[in-house]
Scaffold this motif. Structure first.
Motif, PDB file in Angstrom:
ATOM      1  N   THR A 469       0.958  -1.255  -0.061  1.00 14.31           N
ATOM      2  CA  THR A 469      -0.167  -0.090  -0.082  1.00 14.31           C
ATOM      3  C   THR A 469       0.963   1.215  -0.033  1.00 14.31           C
ATOM      4  O   THR A 469       0.410   2.282  -0.712  1.00 14.31           O
ATOM      5  CB  THR A 469      -1.000  -0.100   1.337  1.00 14.31           C
ATOM      6  OG1 THR A 469      -1.558  -1.290   1.404  1.00 14.31           O
ATOM      7  CG2 THR A 469      -2.083   1.022   0.991  1.00 14.31           C
ATOM      8  N   TYR A 485      -5.799 -12.566  -0.362  1.00 15.30           N
ATOM      9  CA  TYR A 485      -5.623 -11.693   0.526  1.00 15.30           C
ATOM     10  C   TYR A 485      -5.067 -12.173   1.844  1.00 15.30           C
ATOM     11  O   TYR A 485      -5.544 -13.507   2.174  1.00 15.30           O
ATOM     12  CB  TYR A 485      -6.772 -10.926   0.845  1.00 15.30           C
ATOM     13  CG  TYR A 485      -7.330 -10.289  -0.241  1.00 15.30           C
ATOM     14  CD1 TYR A 485      -6.795  -8.761  -0.674  1.00 15.30           C
ATOM     15  CD2 TYR A 485      -7.878 -10.879  -1.321  1.00 15.30           C
ATOM     16  CE1 TYR A 485      -7.216  -8.209  -1.822  1.00 15.30           C
ATOM     17  CE2 TYR A 485      -8.241 -10.333  -2.465  1.00 15.30           C
ATOM     18  CZ  TYR A 485      -7.769  -8.934  -2.810  1.00 15.30           C
ATOM     19  OH  TYR A 485      -8.177  -8.316  -3.759  1.00 15.30           O
ATOM     20  N   GLU A 488      -9.189 -13.910   3.984  1.00 19.47           N
ATOM     21  CA  GLU A 488     -10.169 -13.827   3.372  1.00 19.47           C
ATOM     22  C   GLU A 488     -11.677 -14.503   4.038  1.00 19.47           C
ATOM     23  O   GLU A 488     -11.734 -15.301   4.875  1.00 19.47           O
ATOM     24  CB  GLU A 488     -10.011 -14.841   1.974  1.00 19.47           C
ATOM     25  CG  GLU A 488      -8.891 -14.362   1.285  1.00 19.47           C
ATOM     26  CD  GLU A 488      -8.450 -15.155  -0.172  1.00 19.47           C
ATOM     27  OE1 GLU A 488      -9.330 -16.081  -0.111  1.00 19.47           O
ATOM     28  OE2 GLU A 488      -7.464 -14.973  -0.656  1.00 19.47           O
ATOM     29  N   ASP A 494     -19.502  -8.814   2.728  1.00 18.37           N
ATOM     30  CA  ASP A 494     -18.633  -7.537   3.014  1.00 18.37           C
ATOM     31  C   ASP A 494     -16.901  -8.047   2.766  1.00 18.37           C
ATOM     32  O   ASP A 494     -16.721  -9.226   3.533  1.00 18.37           O
ATOM     33  CB  ASP A 494     -19.091  -6.762   4.001  1.00 18.37           C
ATOM     34  CG  ASP A 494     -20.435  -6.425   4.002  1.00 18.37           C
ATOM     35  OD1 ASP A 494     -20.861  -6.408   2.941  1.00 18.37           O
ATOM     36  OD2 ASP A 494     -21.166  -6.187   5.204  1.00 18.37           O
ATOM     37  N   PHE A 495     -16.129  -6.950   2.450  1.00 17.45           N
ATOM     38  CA  PHE A 495     -14.834  -7.342   2.531  1.00 17.45           C
ATOM     39  C   PHE A 495     -14.231  -6.087   2.426  1.00 17.45           C
ATOM     40  O   PHE A 495     -14.440  -5.142   1.456  1.00 17.45           O
ATOM     41  CB  PHE A 495     -14.169  -8.232   1.386  1.00 17.45           C
ATOM     42  CG  PHE A 495     -12.880  -8.511   1.554  1.00 17.45           C
ATOM     43  CD1 PHE A 495     -12.280  -9.110   2.512  1.00 17.45           C
ATOM     44  CD2 PHE A 495     -11.959  -8.200   0.559  1.00 17.45           C
ATOM     45  CE1 PHE A 495     -11.058  -9.560   2.845  1.00 17.45           C
ATOM     46  CE2 PHE A 495     -10.656  -8.274   0.931  1.00 17.45           C
ATOM     47  CZ  PHE A 495     -10.192  -9.045   2.098  1.00 17.45           C
ATOM     48  N   ILE A 496     -13.148  -5.763   3.235  1.00 21.61           N
ATOM     49  CA  ILE A 496     -12.304  -4.417   3.197  1.00 21.61           C
ATOM     50  C   ILE A 496     -10.918  -4.498   3.071  1.00 21.61           C
ATOM     51  O   ILE A 496     -10.394  -5.568   3.888  1.00 21.61           O
ATOM     52  CB  ILE A 496     -12.732  -3.518   4.562  1.00 21.61           C
ATOM     53  CG1 ILE A 496     -14.091  -3.281   4.681  1.00 21.61           C
ATOM     54  CG2 ILE A 496     -11.808  -2.221   4.401  1.00 21.61           C
ATOM     55  CD1 ILE A 496     -14.662  -2.117   3.502  1.00 21.61           C
ATOM     56  N   THR A 497     -10.176  -4.080   2.300  1.00 19.85           N
ATOM     57  CA  THR A 497      -8.861  -4.000   2.267  1.00 19.85           C
ATOM     58  C   THR A 497      -8.138  -2.808   1.947  1.00 19.85           C
ATOM     59  O   THR A 497      -8.760  -1.822   1.634  1.00 19.85           O
ATOM     60  CB  THR A 497      -8.261  -5.004   1.078  1.00 19.85           C
ATOM     61  OG1 THR A 497      -6.749  -4.829   0.819  1.00 19.85           O
ATOM     62  CG2 THR A 497      -9.077  -4.722  -0.200  1.00 19.85           C
ATOM     63  N   GLU A 498      -6.853  -2.761   2.654  1.00 19.10           N
ATOM     64  CA  GLU A 498      -6.253  -1.481   2.579  1.00 19.10           C
ATOM     65  C   GLU A 498      -5.998  -0.968   1.132  1.00 19.10           C
ATOM     66  O   GLU A 498      -5.745   0.401   1.275  1.00 19.10           O
ATOM     67  CB  GLU A 498      -4.819  -1.515   3.482  1.00 19.10           C
ATOM     68  CG  GLU A 498      -4.708  -1.552   4.802  1.00 19.10           C
ATOM     69  CD  GLU A 498      -3.274  -2.006   5.288  1.00 19.10           C
ATOM     70  OE1 GLU A 498      -2.592  -1.135   4.906  1.00 19.10           O
ATOM     71  OE2 GLU A 498      -3.105  -3.054   5.887  1.00 19.10           O
ATOM     72  N   LYS A 500      -8.199  -0.859  -0.940  1.00 19.57           N
ATOM     73  CA  LYS A 500      -9.279  -0.141  -1.490  1.00 19.57           C
ATOM     74  C   LYS A 500      -9.110   1.126  -2.033  1.00 19.57           C
ATOM     75  O   LYS A 500      -8.594   2.032  -1.029  1.00 19.57           O
ATOM     76  CB  LYS A 500     -10.612  -0.334  -0.471  1.00 19.57           C
ATOM     77  CG  LYS A 500     -11.747   0.018  -1.152  1.00 19.57           C
ATOM     78  CD  LYS A 500     -12.866  -0.032   0.208  1.00 19.57           C
ATOM     79  CE  LYS A 500     -13.977   0.701  -0.392  1.00 19.57           C
ATOM     80  NZ  LYS A 500     -14.968   0.977   0.876  1.00 19.57           N
ATOM     81  N   GLY A 501      -9.460   1.632  -3.175  1.00 18.85           N
ATOM     82  CA  GLY A 501      -9.482   3.023  -3.561  1.00 18.85           C
ATOM     83  C   GLY A 501      -8.257   3.376  -3.838  1.00 18.85           C
ATOM     84  O   GLY A 501      -8.236   4.725  -4.563  1.00 18.85           O
TER      85      GLY A 501
END
Ligand SMILES: O=C(O)[C@H](O)COP(=O)(O)O
Length: 627
Positions: A469, A485, A488, A494-498, A500-501
């Motif tokens: 990141t 990841y 997992e 729902d799933f969030i990773t650093e 994202k974006g």
């Protein structure tokens, strides 16, 4: 007390309803064939389920059939080929218990007698209707005085037989069940090998999916030592439906769950499970293994097997299989696609346009032709990627901890640092070994070229996500594609990773091997291996077990013995076999430092004492008998 076994004919002894097959024959050239057959099947079922009177059903069908005597010859030929498989493989039962077996059917003697004669059931123990023929040989009706031509005629027929003993009725239809209801049969077995009728099943003393099960629960001699329907398979994580199909067609009982299970859930579910099928998510830990009393095999319907404690499996005599090649191409194609997408900044441009921003620019967009691709891990995937990338004009470099031969013009490098320093794109295809944790971290990223790209389609823990990141945010790396990841989720949601974006980062939810082709191929490959083990003892391609390819065994009993690899076990096994006077017709042994797997084929009937003795041999981990 003697026991009598009363069999129904249609859809029990044979896979089909004979009159439906006769219709196929007589209506072969009739333009309204499909329509008439559908009508006949409808009438047949109405009769079986007791919705219309049986005489009515018979009358209506015979009219629609329009058959003649000569058609019966063809029918008998066709029926001979369609005897139910479990009936066919247990011919010996019919021969041995011939005096106690009767056929009571609402079908017709003209075709039943010749079929069951091959099973040692003489005509005088067949009770069924008879046709009425015209002078020119057309079937015009049936003998209306026959009790079996009327509704529930089986009750009276059985009563008239006055059999002295326990009467067991085996059939697929409600008209078979009513004999029990009327008190003339003692037990009713719903036979579901060919058809499952709700009403029949509901009222059965026992549902028997094949004759093996019937023989097993009645402790009668049989061809299969343990009926397959008693072998339970649990398939998790949305394994392709073809696997379910394959296992159930072979007679196993299969349950599917679309997600992965936690350790506790898994232990609870595994109490009566013999075969577990998983993909990359489910953790089959030592605790799971030690609490799965019946587990014989685990199928990893993917490449990776590190989610399974292979050693614990081995020590408990559980054989593990995987699909080492089936999704290779899918992963390679995704890698190629992502490499191109990253180098052309396609996802950046796409996101901008989704947000209403037209940004036509060539800046930072480059062709892959002539660029240096660094492949880390030159296994099946790495090698195939190497070939395809070269076909696109890329200059391929690779690094592997083992000495691997270069394909095409690929260049082998001797260290990861060398590979990182030279590559425009680095793609990871290392295995799921826990030692590969944070294999690509801050230090390794700093060794990469400025503006390089990173692709990870291997395992999530291989890359230090915070370091990646940071490198993407600082511009050290121009882009990344991440499919896997460190953590997992067990199911979709729902799933969030650093990551994202971040722009020019392609994120996918571990779908590298998730193509229809790969999943179908896996669902073909793994069940084949598992069934070869369960049905015959073969361990070819097992990942944690000595591999043995066994010859097909005929007219012999097969003892499968898994034991600790300590001295004296083989001698003790053979001592027991010799003590009981069994002749060994084949013996196959394979060992590794921990376990030995020996298969002994003997040509004589064995008694339960031998089995117990063999189980008692010191060092035995598991013992199983086939046939
Ligand atoms: O091990 C594998 O083959 C890949 O990681 C794919 O795993 P999956 O079946 O869980 O998608």
């Amino acid at each position: 007390m003697s026991k009598y076994y009363i069999f129904d004919f249609d859809s029990t002894l044979t896979k089909v309803e004979a009159l439906d097959v006769l219709a196929e024959i007589t209506l072969a050239n009739n333009p309204r064939k499909e329509e008439i057959i559908e009508e006949i099947i409808k009438i047949t079922n109405l009769g079986i389920d007791g919705e219309i009177s049986f005489t009515q059903s018979l009358e209506r069908r015979i009219k629609l059939l329009n058959a003649k005597r000569s058609d019966l010859e063809l029918l008998i030929k066709a029926l001979k080929k369609r005897v139910s498989p479990s009936i066919e493989r247990n011919k010996e039962f019919f021969e041995t218990f011939s005096d106690n077996i009767y056929v009571i059917s609402a079908g017709f003697k003209e075709f039943i007698v010749p079929i069951v004669a091959e099973y040692n059931i003489p005509a005088d123990r067949v009770f069924a209707n008879t046709f009425e023929f015209s002078a020119s040989g057309e079937i015009i009706g049936f003998d209306r005085d026959n009790i079996l031509s009327v509704h529930n005629g089986k009750i009276e027929c059985l009563q008239n037989l006055q059999l002295d003993g326990e009467i067991q009725m085996i059939g697929d239809g409600y008209s078979d069940y009513v004999t029990k209801e009327a008190g003339v049969a003692h037990k009713f077995f719903a036979y579901t090998e060919n058809v499952q009728r709700e009403k029949t099943i509901q009222n059965a003393d026992h549902i028997t999916p094949n004759l093996d099960e019937f023989l097993y629960i009645n402790d009668l001699p049989r061809n299969i030592s343990y009926p397959k329907n008693r072998i339970k398979m649990l398939l998790l994580e949305n394994i392709h439906a073809d696997a379910y199909e394959k296992f159930s067609t072979d007679g196993f009982t299969v349950e599917t769950v679309s997600r992965s299970l936690s350790e506790e859930e898994l232990i609870e579910k595994l109490q009566d499970v013999h075969v577990l099928g998983i993909r990359s998510k489910t953790q089959v830990t030592q605790k799971v293994i030690e609490n799965a009393p019946r587990l014989l095999a685990v199928g990893a319907f993917c490449i990776g097997t590190k989610q399974i404690d292979l050693n614990a499996c081995k020590e408990n005599g559980i054989v593990v299989f995987n699909a080492p090649y089936s999704n290779t191409r899918s992963v390679v194609e995704l890698a190629i696609g992502e490499i191109i997408m990253l180098m052309r900044s396609v996802f950046q441009r796409s996101t901008e346009l989704h947000n209403g921003q037209w940004n036509k620019t060539a800046q930072g967009s480059r062709e892959v032709r002539g660029k240096k691709l660094g492949i880390v891990g030159y296994g099946n995937i790495g090698k195939q990627l190497s070939v395809l990338a070269e076909a696109l004009g890329m200059d391929v470099y690779y690094y592997d901890v083992e000495d691997k031969l270069a394909l095409g013009n690929a260049t082998k490098l001797n260290s990861l640092a060398d590979l990182l320093a030279v590559s425009d794109v680095v793609t990871l295809h290392v295995d799921d070994n826990a030692l590969n944790k944070n294999y690509i971290g801050e230090k390794e990223i700093s060794q990469m070229k400025d503006g390089a790209h990173l692709v990870n389609l291997s395992r999530g823990f291989v890359v230090d996500i915070p370091a990646l990141t940071a490198a993407l945010k600082s511009g050290k790396l121009a882009g990344a594609a991440v499919d896997v990841y460190p953590e997992e989720p067990r199911k979709n949601g729902d799933f969030i990773t650093e990551l994202k974006g971040l722009s020019n980062v392609i994120l996918t939810p571990h779908v590298g091997g998730s193509t229809e082709e790969a999943q179908r191929d896996i669902a073909d490959f793994v069940p084949g291996k598992i069934m070869a083990y369960i049905n015959s003892g073969n361990t070819v391609d097992a990942v944690n077990f000595p591999n043995i390819r066994l010859p097909k065994q005929q007219n012999a009993h097969r003892f499968l013995h898994i034991h600790e690899n300590v001295s004296g076990v083989m001698a003790n096994i053979n001592k027991v076999v010799a003590e009981y006077g069994l002749n060994i017709v084949g013996q196959y042994l394979s060992t590794d430092p921990k376990v030995g797997y020996v298969i002994t084929d003997v040509d004589k009937d064995y008694n339960q004492e031998v089995i117990q003795e063999l189980k008692n041999v010191e060092g035995t981990i598991r013992f199983r008998v086939l046939y």
